[in-house]
Design a protein around this motif. Structure first.
Motif, PDB file in Angstrom:
ATOM      1  N   GLY A  69       0.778  -1.238   0.000  1.00  0.00           N
ATOM      2  CA  GLY A  69       0.000   0.000   0.000  1.00  0.00           C
ATOM      3  C   GLY A  69       0.799   1.273   0.000  1.00  0.00           C
ATOM      4  N   VAL A  70       2.005   1.246   0.562  1.00  0.00           N
ATOM      5  CA  VAL A  70       2.810   2.463   0.637  1.00  0.00           C
ATOM      6  C   VAL A  70       3.936   2.403  -0.382  1.00  0.00           C
ATOM      7  N   ALA A  71       4.923   1.556  -0.135  1.00  0.00           N
ATOM      8  CA  ALA A  71       6.047   1.399  -1.050  1.00  0.00           C
ATOM      9  C   ALA A  71       6.875   0.202  -0.622  1.00  0.00           C
ATOM     10  N   GLN A  72       7.660  -0.300  -1.532  1.00  0.00           N
ATOM     11  CA  GLN A  72       8.573  -1.384  -1.211  1.00  0.00           C
ATOM     12  C   GLN A  72       9.576  -0.878  -0.179  1.00  0.00           C
ATOM     13  N   GLY A  73       9.757  -1.591   0.889  1.00  0.00           N
ATOM     14  CA  GLY A  73      10.685  -1.182   1.936  1.00  0.00           C
ATOM     15  C   GLY A  73      10.100  -0.206   2.935  1.00  0.00           C
ATOM     16  N   ALA A  74       8.791  -0.015   2.927  1.00  0.00           N
ATOM     17  CA  ALA A  74       8.151   0.929   3.846  1.00  0.00           C
ATOM     18  C   ALA A  74       8.156   0.419   5.281  1.00  0.00           C
ATOM     19  N   CYS A  75       8.568  -0.823   5.491  1.00  0.00           N
ATOM     20  CA  CYS A  75       8.618  -1.392   6.837  1.00  0.00           C
ATOM     21  C   CYS A  75       9.874  -0.983   7.594  1.00  0.00           C
ATOM     22  N   ARG A  76      10.775  -0.299   6.932  1.00  0.00           N
ATOM     23  CA  ARG A  76      12.019   0.116   7.578  1.00  0.00           C
ATOM     24  C   ARG A  76      11.819   1.386   8.398  1.00  0.00           C
ATOM     25  N   GLN A  77      12.586   1.494   9.460  1.00  0.00           N
ATOM     26  CA  GLN A  77      12.506   2.657  10.322  1.00  0.00           C
ATOM     27  C   GLN A  77      12.888   3.935   9.579  1.00  0.00           C
ATOM     28  N   SER A  78      13.836   3.838   8.674  1.00  0.00           N
ATOM     29  CA  SER A  78      14.273   5.021   7.934  1.00  0.00           C
ATOM     30  C   SER A  78      13.165   5.561   7.032  1.00  0.00           C
ATOM     31  N   LYS A  79      12.359   4.675   6.478  1.00  0.00           N
ATOM     32  CA  LYS A  79      11.250   5.112   5.620  1.00  0.00           C
ATOM     33  C   LYS A  79      10.157   5.793   6.436  1.00  0.00           C
ATOM     34  N   VAL A  80       9.926   5.311   7.667  1.00  0.00           N
ATOM     35  CA  VAL A  80       8.945   5.955   8.539  1.00  0.00           C
ATOM     36  C   VAL A  80       9.436   7.353   8.887  1.00  0.00           C
ATOM     37  N   ALA A  81      10.727   7.473   9.155  1.00  0.00           N
ATOM     38  CA  ALA A  81      11.294   8.772   9.519  1.00  0.00           C
ATOM     39  C   ALA A  81      11.226   9.766   8.356  1.00  0.00           C
ATOM     40  N   GLU A  82      11.359   9.268   7.129  1.00  0.00           N
ATOM     41  CA  GLU A  82      11.244  10.141   5.952  1.00  0.00           C
ATOM     42  C   GLU A  82       9.826  10.643   5.773  1.00  0.00           C
ATOM     43  N   GLY A  83       8.851   9.810   6.121  1.00  0.00           N
ATOM     44  CA  GLY A  83       7.446  10.180   5.975  1.00  0.00           C
ATOM     45  C   GLY A  83       6.831   9.504   4.768  1.00  0.00           C
ATOM     46  N   TYR A  84       5.605   9.047   4.936  1.00  0.00           N
ATOM     47  CA  TYR A  84       4.879   8.400   3.853  1.00  0.00           C
ATOM     48  C   TYR A  84       4.127   9.452   3.052  1.00  0.00           C
ATOM     49  N   LYS A  85       3.996   9.195   1.746  1.00  0.00           N
ATOM     50  CA  LYS A  85       3.340  10.159   0.862  1.00  0.00           C
ATOM     51  C   LYS A  85       1.949   9.732   0.439  1.00  0.00           C
ATOM     52  N   SER A  86       1.713   8.413   0.357  1.00  0.00           N
ATOM     53  CA  SER A  86       0.391   7.945  -0.076  1.00  0.00           C
ATOM     54  C   SER A  86       0.170   6.520   0.399  1.00  0.00           C
ATOM     55  N   PHE A  87      -1.106   6.114   0.371  1.00  0.00           N
ATOM     56  CA  PHE A  87      -1.484   4.756   0.747  1.00  0.00           C
ATOM     57  C   PHE A  87      -2.613   4.306  -0.157  1.00  0.00           C
ATOM     58  N   ASP A  88      -2.458   3.122  -0.766  1.00  0.00           N
ATOM     59  CA  ASP A  88      -3.452   2.576  -1.684  1.00  0.00           C
ATOM     60  C   ASP A  88      -4.080   1.323  -1.076  1.00  0.00           C
ATOM     61  N   ALA A  89      -5.186   1.515  -0.376  1.00  0.00           N
ATOM     62  CA  ALA A  89      -5.856   0.409   0.320  1.00  0.00           C
ATOM     63  C   ALA A  89      -6.449  -0.592  -0.662  1.00  0.00           C
ATOM     64  N   GLU A  90      -6.957  -0.105  -1.771  1.00  0.00           N
ATOM     65  CA  GLU A  90      -7.558  -0.981  -2.778  1.00  0.00           C
ATOM     66  C   GLU A  90      -6.550  -1.981  -3.323  1.00  0.00           C
ATOM     67  N   LYS A  91      -5.354  -1.513  -3.566  1.00  0.00           N
ATOM     68  CA  LYS A  91      -4.301  -2.367  -4.103  1.00  0.00           C
ATOM     69  C   LYS A  91      -3.930  -3.467  -3.102  1.00  0.00           C
ATOM     70  N   VAL A  92      -3.903  -3.126  -1.821  1.00  0.00           N
ATOM     71  CA  VAL A  92      -3.581  -4.113  -0.783  1.00  0.00           C
ATOM     72  C   VAL A  92      -4.610  -5.235  -0.782  1.00  0.00           C
ATOM     73  N   VAL A  93      -5.878  -4.867  -0.823  1.00  0.00           N
ATOM     74  CA  VAL A  93      -6.941  -5.872  -0.806  1.00  0.00           C
ATOM     75  C   VAL A  93      -6.880  -6.745  -2.055  1.00  0.00           C
ATOM     76  N   GLU A  94      -6.669  -6.146  -3.206  1.00  0.00           N
ATOM     77  CA  GLU A  94      -6.618  -6.906  -4.455  1.00  0.00           C
ATOM     78  C   GLU A  94      -5.451  -7.891  -4.465  1.00  0.00           C
ATOM     79  N   VAL A  95      -4.272  -7.435  -4.077  1.00  0.00           N
ATOM     80  CA  VAL A  95      -3.098  -8.310  -4.084  1.00  0.00           C
ATOM     81  C   VAL A  95      -3.255  -9.422  -3.056  1.00  0.00           C
ATOM     82  N   TYR A  96      -3.785  -9.099  -1.887  1.00  0.00           N
ATOM     83  CA  TYR A  96      -3.975 -10.120  -0.854  1.00  0.00           C
ATOM     84  C   TYR A  96      -4.994 -11.166  -1.301  1.00  0.00           C
ATOM     85  N   ASP A  97      -6.064 -10.732  -1.950  1.00  0.00           N
ATOM     86  CA  ASP A  97      -7.055 -11.683  -2.470  1.00  0.00           C
ATOM     87  C   ASP A  97      -6.457 -12.569  -3.559  1.00  0.00           C
TER      88      ASP A  97
END
Length: 121
Positions: A69-97
């Motif tokens: 939903g956010v980006a590849q590697g968004a689970c890293r502490q450094s990416k959280v510190a940089e700040g997230y720009k967008s989140f795609d909930a629809e894509k998460v549900v589709e890929v998980y399904d």
């Protein structure tokens, strides 16, 4: 160090107010650091979306929510510190399904999709 640092950080940003420093004139519209305030507001809104989605979809692990939903590697502490720009909930549900359907097709439908299966999708 906390075990779930990223999840805790996202929850803290989502539940707490923005810092009071963003009320200073430097951060107001027309100020030289206005972009920093906008970035912080965007990060807070994205974190609120992520926490709402995670609580509504408790069967999907947080690392999958972030990496899709956010980006590849968004689970890293450094990416959280940089700040997230967008989140795609629809894509998460589709890929998980799709990953669940892939597991069912290959006879392992009773297990949650692994990170390898998610990357295949």
């Amino acid at each position: 160090m906390e075990k779930n640092f990223v999840k805790t950080s996202i929850t803290n940003v989502a539940t707490k107010n923005l810092s009071g420093k963003y009320n200073l004139t430097v951060f107001q519209e027309g100020g030289k650091r206005h972009d920093e305030k906008l970035k912080a507001e965007t990060h807070k809104a994205v974190c609120e979306d992520i926490t709402a989605f995670a609580s509504a979809h408790s069967d999907i692990p947080m690392y999958i929510i972030l990496s899709i939903g956010v980006a590849q590697g968004a689970c890293r502490q450094s990416k959280v510190a940089e700040g997230y720009k967008s989140f795609d909930a629809e894509k998460v549900v589709e890929v998980y399904d799709m990953a669940k359907a892939y597991n069912a097709h290959h006879g392992i439908g009773n297990r949650k999709p692994s990170d390898v299966t998610i990357r295949l999708m």
